[in-house]
Design a protein around this motif. Sequence first.
Motif, PDB file in Angstrom:
ATOM      1  N   THR A  24     -55.849  -0.413  42.372  1.00 25.85           N
ATOM      2  CA  THR A  24     -55.842  -0.305  40.914  1.00 25.85           C
ATOM      3  C   THR A  24     -54.579  -0.921  40.351  1.00 25.85           C
ATOM      4  O   THR A  24     -53.473  -0.578  40.754  1.00 25.85           O
ATOM      5  N   GLN A  25     -54.773  -1.834  39.418  1.00 26.23           N
ATOM      6  CA  GLN A  25     -53.654  -2.420  38.708  1.00 26.23           C
ATOM      7  C   GLN A  25     -53.583  -1.793  37.330  1.00 26.23           C
ATOM      8  O   GLN A  25     -54.605  -1.625  36.665  1.00 26.23           O
ATOM      9  N   SER A  26     -52.389  -1.468  36.900  1.00 25.21           N
ATOM     10  CA  SER A  26     -52.219  -0.609  35.728  1.00 25.21           C
ATOM     11  C   SER A  26     -52.712  -1.239  34.443  1.00 25.21           C
ATOM     12  O   SER A  26     -53.237  -0.548  33.567  1.00 25.21           O
ATOM     13  N   SER A  27     -52.551  -2.525  34.287  1.00 23.49           N
ATOM     14  CA  SER A  27     -52.913  -3.156  33.019  1.00 23.49           C
ATOM     15  C   SER A  27     -53.766  -4.389  33.266  1.00 23.49           C
ATOM     16  O   SER A  27     -53.412  -5.219  34.087  1.00 23.49           O
TER      17      SER A  27
ATOM     18  N   GLU B 151     -47.868  -2.630  37.820  1.00 18.85           N
ATOM     19  CA  GLU B 151     -48.021  -1.587  38.827  1.00 18.85           C
ATOM     20  C   GLU B 151     -49.319  -1.768  39.611  1.00 18.85           C
ATOM     21  O   GLU B 151     -50.341  -2.186  39.062  1.00 18.85           O
TER      22      GLU B 151
ATOM     23  N   ARG C 105     -47.878   2.603  46.408  1.00 19.42           N
ATOM     24  CA  ARG C 105     -47.540   1.903  45.166  1.00 19.42           C
ATOM     25  C   ARG C 105     -46.631   0.704  45.439  1.00 19.42           C
ATOM     26  O   ARG C 105     -45.614   0.818  46.110  1.00 19.42           O
TER      27      ARG C 105
ATOM     28  N   SER D 205     -44.936  -2.376  43.144  1.00 19.16           N
ATOM     29  CA  SER D 205     -44.715  -2.838  41.777  1.00 19.16           C
ATOM     30  C   SER D 205     -44.087  -4.220  41.756  1.00 19.16           C
ATOM     31  O   SER D 205     -43.209  -4.530  42.558  1.00 19.16           O
TER      32      SER D 205
END
Lengths: 113, 111
Positions: free
Chosen positions: B5-8, B22, B73, B75
């Motif tokens: 999953t990528q945050s944006s 992220e 995670r 980043s």
Amino acid sequence: LAKTTQPISMDSYEGQEVNITCSHNNIATNDYITWYQQFPSQGPRFIIQGYKTKVTNEVASLFIPADRKSSTLSLPRVSLSDTAVYYCLVGDFRNTGFQKLVFGTGTRLLVSP
Amino acid sequence: DVKVTQSSRYLVKRTGEKVFLECVQDMDHENMFWYRQDPGLGLRLIYFSYDVKMKEKGDIPEGYSVSREKKERFSLILESASTNQTSMYLCAALKNTGELFFGEGSRLTVL
């Protein structure tokens, strides 16, 4: 990591079989060969992986000759939805630790009606 | 299957801003990767990591840094965004079967 070479693009028609070849002359003994499919604005998706001879799954076959210096992804009876970019990736993926995975330029397949 | 999953999905930033992208994986995989993809240039490796706090430069690390404080995670950081960093950014995790799983991508525009 073995450098790979693929044709830049290929054209086909619906219902035909498509074979995309990848050259990897400096493949190492422990390396596997993996193929990915990518549609626009999406991440690549795993298609198939093999080490030698032939591997088949529900979407494709992978042919690897005895010297393993090349491999051929075979897509039976393509449809318009198979229009995508196809990448081959070679490496010792199953080994944990340092893994620098670099993609080649890929092959852009265009399937027409 | 592994979920990455990528945050944006879409970000718009201004030149000089600090940008964080992220990426989280839902399995206990050591190897994670950040790529950028531009038209005609394919997937280019920015950074990768093979364990917590371990990071290695890929082919185009200039202008980027990464952080891997927890295994799940990874980043990507743009310390001072520039217009030539406008791109699609893709995160991936490597399963021990040899399959790479990618996130949906983050399309970054730097104005």
